[in-house]
Motif scaffolding. Structure first.
Motif, PDB file in Angstrom:
ATOM      1  N   ILE A  87     -30.862 -11.375   1.867  1.00  0.00           N
ATOM      2  CA  ILE A  87     -29.933 -12.498   1.806  1.00  0.00           C
ATOM      3  C   ILE A  87     -30.245 -13.368   0.600  1.00  0.00           C
ATOM      4  O   ILE A  87     -31.352 -13.342   0.058  1.00  0.00           O
ATOM      5  N   ASP A  88     -29.245 -14.138   0.173  1.00  0.00           N
ATOM      6  CA  ASP A  88     -29.473 -15.022  -0.974  1.00  0.00           C
ATOM      7  C   ASP A  88     -29.793 -16.435  -0.501  1.00  0.00           C
ATOM      8  O   ASP A  88     -29.911 -16.701   0.696  1.00  0.00           O
ATOM      9  N   ASN A  89     -29.941 -17.343  -1.450  1.00  0.00           N
ATOM     10  CA  ASN A  89     -30.400 -18.694  -1.129  1.00  0.00           C
ATOM     11  C   ASN A  89     -29.354 -19.546  -0.431  1.00  0.00           C
ATOM     12  O   ASN A  89     -29.612 -20.699  -0.090  1.00  0.00           O
ATOM     13  N   ASN A  90     -28.175 -18.990  -0.199  1.00  0.00           N
ATOM     14  CA  ASN A  90     -27.167 -19.680   0.605  1.00  0.00           C
ATOM     15  C   ASN A  90     -26.864 -18.945   1.908  1.00  0.00           C
ATOM     16  O   ASN A  90     -25.905 -19.279   2.602  1.00  0.00           O
ATOM     17  N   GLY A  91     -27.706 -17.937   2.209  1.00  0.00           N
ATOM     18  CA  GLY A  91     -27.579 -17.251   3.485  1.00  0.00           C
ATOM     19  C   GLY A  91     -26.566 -16.126   3.525  1.00  0.00           C
ATOM     20  O   GLY A  91     -26.236 -15.642   4.614  1.00  0.00           O
ATOM     21  N   PHE A  92     -26.080 -15.681   2.366  1.00  0.00           N
ATOM     22  CA  PHE A  92     -25.113 -14.584   2.350  1.00  0.00           C
ATOM     23  C   PHE A  92     -25.828 -13.245   2.218  1.00  0.00           C
ATOM     24  O   PHE A  92     -26.810 -13.116   1.476  1.00  0.00           O
ATOM     25  N   ILE A  93     -25.318 -12.252   2.921  1.00  0.00           N
ATOM     26  CA  ILE A  93     -25.975 -10.941   3.000  1.00  0.00           C
ATOM     27  C   ILE A  93     -25.585 -10.075   1.805  1.00  0.00           C
ATOM     28  O   ILE A  93     -24.403  -9.849   1.541  1.00  0.00           O
ATOM     29  N   LEU A  94     -26.617  -9.590   1.090  1.00  0.00           N
ATOM     30  CA  LEU A  94     -26.377  -8.632   0.012  1.00  0.00           C
ATOM     31  C   LEU A  94     -26.574  -7.201   0.493  1.00  0.00           C
ATOM     32  O   LEU A  94     -25.852  -6.294   0.067  1.00  0.00           O
ATOM     33  N   VAL A  95     -27.582  -7.004   1.341  1.00  0.00           N
ATOM     34  CA  VAL A  95     -27.860  -5.651   1.845  1.00  0.00           C
ATOM     35  C   VAL A  95     -28.091  -5.730   3.350  1.00  0.00           C
ATOM     36  O   VAL A  95     -28.816  -6.599   3.851  1.00  0.00           O
ATOM     37  N   SER A  96     -27.443  -4.821   4.058  1.00  0.00           N
ATOM     38  CA  SER A  96     -27.631  -4.659   5.495  1.00  0.00           C
ATOM     39  C   SER A  96     -27.418  -3.186   5.819  1.00  0.00           C
ATOM     40  O   SER A  96     -26.770  -2.463   5.055  1.00  0.00           O
TER      41      SER A  96
END
Length: 1095
Positions: A859-868
């Motif tokens: 996740i990035d620094n705003n809580g969005f998922i890049l990899v799952s």
């Protein structure tokens, strides 16, 4: 509040539970090892393919030759203001020449009632009949595309004439006015030659015709109606009159039912359309008693901005006629409001008027005027007698004539427009008699009347779509009509705000800086955060309140309105505010300290603000290089310049308009175009950056040639790019363009990724707020055309230089990589082989993110998922997927919630309404109303038999059919943004989820804005609600809402006022309504009654 409190206490308790309660303990050291391995591998790849170390070294090498200059914000804003003042003064001079020419032409023109004269009718030009002959008033009119006029087909040697549908194009008044105003043609052309930055110039006549230069082909709307009437435009009304306080008094007694009420409502709407933000208004209705149609506005006047006007229109449409009319109390109430506002120094402090709309007056009302208005007659009274009844005409006319007003009788809908306009002529008399040519500047507006308006909406930044108009009144100078104060019309010229902001170059404002303009009323004229459009289905449309957005609604952290107050008062000064800046469509936020510098623009009602972000935003980097060396490196094929920036002025000389900014700079430097005017400071910065960054091309090219030899896991790197603070960009492809996953990146189709007039690229802005060498990963939020998750990630870092203890941002560099590369690297790093030595490891071992027992997220620094592991979760907010984990991370301080506000939002409004409301507002209603008027005359007996139900306004639409209507309305919203706290490198905890316990471990990825999150997959925590980012409408209770509506914000009144003149002819106070209708309307068949029923 209590359930939320219990939830947080419950989570906090869970966080402190001993690890032994978890059945699947995740070893902390294993996750840290994974994060370190993955982070190091990723950093190596991104550093290598971006060339960030090389670029940083090249700037480091030239630091001894560079200077970093701190910007003097006050000097900068004053300089910009002076340049804007000079530019606007040139527009004023052009308008003054038009006024002089028009008044001289009228002075020597003798009215000829039998004048025969052909002119270029903007609708009919170039039209031919079935015999291929040009139609009457439709001669050949050469039209050519012109980039200066948004590529519209125009004729720059001649103007043409537009008339609304209800004005007869061969009326003697029209023909004489058009003939007289032919004298403006050479002035239009001369003005344009003197000042090639001029856009549209025009003359709006008081008789209704509109002369426009350059000439264009004017197209009716989709219903075949020409609803545009220049006399309804803000620039015309503001130039024709001084500020005014208006109380509209409406008779809603039983005798007003049917057609009379429909006409009365349309009259009020037409009056409201003649008001602007410098005017104040209220509406009182009366029958057996007096009441304000908006109870919240009892006893006051409110600013006639677009919000309030539209609100009044909706309320007017809901009025019903019943009871007996008693006008005296309504007049007394009106006089009291106006006197109170006058005595307290509120409102417009200029003209005051009462508009009485009634079908008759039988009472003894003289004592009201004796007590409240005579002998000074500070309030004019305009009367509108509704209907064909003449028995009350003398009474109603007496009221107007004895109170310096004007009387008209309105018996049909088609009478309304012309009769309402009469009051403007009366209010303009003092100014005309005195020959005071006041210069007015309008509020911001969008010209949706011109062709291709929708295409312009879609192609330009919203904040740059607006324009203002400079206008002046045109008077009759004939001595014999002096006391009548005859207004001939208004001349004007448009000034696109885009042109003004070109005088505040982006490169001087830093990465996050910007310039903005606001009016004397505190409304935004131009601001990069202004969003005047909204999406209605597939169409972009102006918001109902787009030009009455207050400065406090955009710079909302100026909570005490210190900035707003200073700017409205025309002060020059400085203010510092800590701000939260939403970026990436509000999903992320930057924390900045902004320094605001402001001053007024002389001889205008506008103020200018310049914002510089504290720190690197207030530095300008200066470097030296020779033209020869810089020019050589400018010619590299991988180099581009920000085409919306003004390195050289290319839009004045037609020979230069085809040049890109890069071509213009090159021709300027080589001497091929010595006439080009260029910004030498910016060109010097570009030359310096071109030399420093030139090695990047060779570096990227060499890497690209070796790509085939690299490990397959690194094939996801698709593109390298960089940009400098001078708007210079370089890029290189590591794959063929046909294989690019995001072909819009770095093109005009993706404005967030390039340098534009109002912002630096998003990848540059985000990188600038992190240390050099720390890479920022950004995932796009837009889904692909087939609805699948995003495929690419943008990665960028800043490049800084330090000189004399000052550190500035020289550039940003990055790569575009496939999401698949991140996934492969993550899955490779987060697995332990089966033969792993698990001795001494407490918890699961060997551990593997691919196991069903674990969920792993990047996740990035705003809580969005890049990899799952679940691909459709890519790009989603973690809280939406697992609310328990997001809530726990927030509770433990790893993420903080930031409350953001949007005062320009649009929300769904569920309500029932009669469709009949629309005819008062829509263009087709004017056409239907005209048809209806004709049928009224033909079927007059219907009125005699009082069959009035047919004429109720609802019949113009769906004949009383109620329907549920879901519309978007302006509203205020609140929404959360989650931000990672970088001081917390790692955290872990256990969440009790009823029958099971879920453990999680979060670990920072070094040199990035990423976090590795590993959770227990076996425990289902769906009992916890998701944490969502959806904005919520801020609901105001009735009391608060009323207080907000009644509040009178600080404003600065216009400098001039023309309320009365001792020489004005007060006996010219009206009579029977007369209008000249178009013969084309008279020939309409009665079969159009069917059309009425269909609409």
């Amino acid at each position: 509040m209590l359930p939320g409190l219990f939830l947080w206490l419950f989570l906090l308790y869970n966080c402190l539970l001993p690890f032994t309660e978890s059945q699947n303990k995740i070893p902390l050291e294993t996750v840290k090892s994974w994060a370190d391995t993955f982070g190091a591998d990723l950093h190596r790849i991104i550093t290598k393919y971006s060339g960030s170390l090389l670029l940083q070294k090249k700037y480091k090498d030239v630091e001894p030759t560079m200077k970093i200059k701190e910007v003097d914000g006050l000097e900068l804003v004053k300089k910009f203001s002076e340049e804007m003042e000079s530019m606007l003064h040139r527009k004023v001079e052009a308008v003054e020449r038009l006024v002089e020419a028009a008044e001289d032409a009228d002075l020597y023109h003798e009215f000829n009632a039998s004048l025969v004269f052909d002119y270029y009718n903007a609708v009919k030009i170039n039209d031919k009949d079935e015999n291929e002959n040009y139609v009457e008033l439709g001669s050949e009119f050469i039209l050519e595309p012109n980039e200066h006029f948004n590529n519209l087909l125009v004729n720059t040697t001649y103007s043409d004439i537009q008339l609304p549908t209800n004005v007869y194009n061969k009326d003697p008044d029209i023909l004489n006015g058009v003939f007289m105003s032919e004298a403006l043609n050479p002035i239009f052309v001369d003005n344009f030659e003197r000042d090639p930055t001029l856009t549209w110039q025009y003359f709006g006549s008081s008789t209704g015709f509109f002369r426009l230069y350059p000439g264009i082909k004017w197209l009716p709307d989709e219903n075949g109606v020409l609803s545009f009437d220049c006399r309804n435009r803000g620039w015309y009304i503001q130039a024709a009159t001084s500020p005014k306080d208006i109380v509209i008094v409406l008779d809603i007694s039983g005798s007003m039912k049917g057609l009379r009420m429909t006409i009365a409502k349309h009259t009020i709407v037409t009056i409201l359309d003649t008001l602007g933000e410098n005017d104040f208004v209220n509406i009182i209705a009366y029958n057996d008693y007096v009441h304000y149609i908006e109870p919240c506005f009892k006893g006051i006047l409110v600013q006639a901005d677009r919000d309030n006007r539209e609100h009044f229109k909706q309320l007017v449409d809901e009025l019903q006629a019943k009871g007996v009319g008693t006008v005296n109390k309504a007049l007394v109430e009106s006089f009291k409001i106006l006197r109170e506002f006058r005595d307290e120094g509120q409102g417009g402090l200029c003209n005051q008027a009462i508009m009485l709309i009634t079908d008759g007056a039988m009472e003894d009302y003289e004592f009201v005027f004796e007590k409240y208005n005579w002998p000074d007659r500070k309030v004019r009274v305009f009367t509108y007698l509704i209907g064909r009844e003449v028995s009350f005409a003398q009474n109603v006319k007496w009221i107007a004539c004895n109170n310096k007003g004007y009387y008209t009788q309105i018996s049909t809908l088609a009478d309304v427009q012309e009769n309402v306009m009469e009051y403007l002529h009366v209010l303009s008399r003092p100014m005309v008699i005195n020959h005071d040519h006041d210069i007015i500047w309008t509020e911001a507006y969008m010209d949706s009347a011109l062709p291709q308006a929708e295409e312009l909406f879609a192609s330009q930044a919203q904040s740059l779509l607006l324009m203002t108009t400079v206008a002046m009144p045109v008077f009759s100078k004939k001595n014999e009509t002096r006391s009548h104060g005859i207004l001939l019309g208004v001349v004007g010229s448009d000034v696109p705000l885009r042109e003004l902001l070109k005088l505040a170059p982006r490169y001087k404002l830093g990465v996050h800086g910007y310039a903005f303009l606001n009016t004397n009323n505190g409304y935004i004229l131009s601001h990069p955060d202004l969003r005047p459009l909204y999406k209605d289905g597939k169409k972009l449309k102006p918001k109902p309140n787009y030009n009455s957005v207050d400065l406090s609604e955009v710079e909302w952290e100026d909570s005490d309105e210190v900035l707003r107050t200073a700017m409205i008062n025309g002060e020059t000064g400085y203010l510092s505010i800590d701000v939260k800046v939403p970026v990436d469509k509000g999903r992320r936020v930057l924390f900045l300290t902004n320094d605001y510098f402001f001053t007024d623009i002389n001889d205008t009602p506008f103020s200018l603000g310049v914002v510089l972000s504290r720190g690197h935003g207030e530095y300008i980097l200066l470097g030296n290089t020779t033209v020869e060396e810089g020019l050589h490196d400018l010619l590299h094929p991988d180099l581009t310049l920000a085409n919306e920036w003004i390195y050289c002025i290319t839009d004045i000389d037609p020979a230069h308009r085809k040049l890109s900014q890069l071509n213009a700079v090159i021709r300027f430097l080589t001497g091929e175009e010595p006439d080009l005017e260029c910004d030498e400071e910016l060109v010097q910065e570009v030359l310096f950056d071109a030399v420093v960054t030139a090695p990047m091309e060779a570096y990227w090219t060499a890497l690209s040639l070796r790509m085939s030899e690299n490990d397959e896991t690194e094939e996801g790197v698709q593109m390298a790019f960089m940009g400098t603070r001078a708007g210079l960009m370089r890029s290189a492809f590591y794959v063929g363009t046909e294989k690019l996953s995001n072909r819009k990146f770095l093109t005009r189709e993706d404005k967030e990724s390039i340098f534009t007039m109002d912002h630096f690229p998003l990848w540059y802005r985000r990188a600038a707020e992190h240390p050099s060498g720390s890479f920022i990963y950004s995932i796009p939020f837009e889904e692909t055309s087939d609805g699948s998750p995003p495929e690419v990630v943008t990665v960028s870092t800043s490049v800084s230089v330090t000189v004399g203890g000052k550190t500035g941002i020289a550039a940003a560099v990055g790569v575009l990589i496939k999401l698949e590369l991140l996934q492969n690297k993550l899955w490779t790093a987060t697995q332990q082989p089966n033969d792993t030595d698990c001795s001494g490891v407490e918890g699961l071992c060997p551990l593997n993110c691919q196991d069903d027992s674990l969920n792993c997220f990047l996740i990035d620094n705003n809580g969005f998922i890049l990899v799952s592991k679940v691909s459709k979760q890519t790009g989603k907010f973690l809280g939406e997927i697992d609310g328990s984990i997001m809530a726990q991370l927030h509770n433990m301080g790893m993420f903080k919630e930031v409350k953001m506000y949007d005062y320009q939002a649009m929300c769904k409004s569920h309500h029932h309404h009669h469709s009949g409301a629309r005819p008062l507002l829509s263009p087709i209603s004017a056409f239907l109303a005209a048809v209806k008027w004709l049928i009224t005359d033909f079927l007059i007996f219907l009125l005699e038999f009082n069959i009035s139900g047919f004429w109720h306004s609802d019949n113009l639409a769906d004949a009383h059919k109620h329907k549920k209507h879901e519309a978007l309305q302006p509203c205020d919203t609140e929404y959360p943004v989650y931000v990672y706290e970088p001081t917390i490198k790692e955290t872990n905890g256990i969440i009790e989820c009823g029958d099971c316990s879920k453990m999680f471990v979060a670990q920072q990825i070094t040199n990035s804005n990423l976090l590795l999150l590993v959770t227990d997959a076996a425990c289902d925590c769906s009992v916890f609600p998701p944490v969502l980012l959806q904005p919520k409408e801020v609901k105001y209770n009735a009391s608060v809402k009323c207080d907000r509506m009644r509040s009178q914000k600080l404003r600065r009144r216009p400098d001039t006022c023309h309320a009365f003149h001792p020489e004005e002819n007060a006996q010219d106070c009206g009579g029977a309504a007369e209008i000249s209708a178009s013969p084309s309307l008279l020939l309409l068949p009665l079969g159009t009654t069917a059309l009425l029923r269909l609409h």
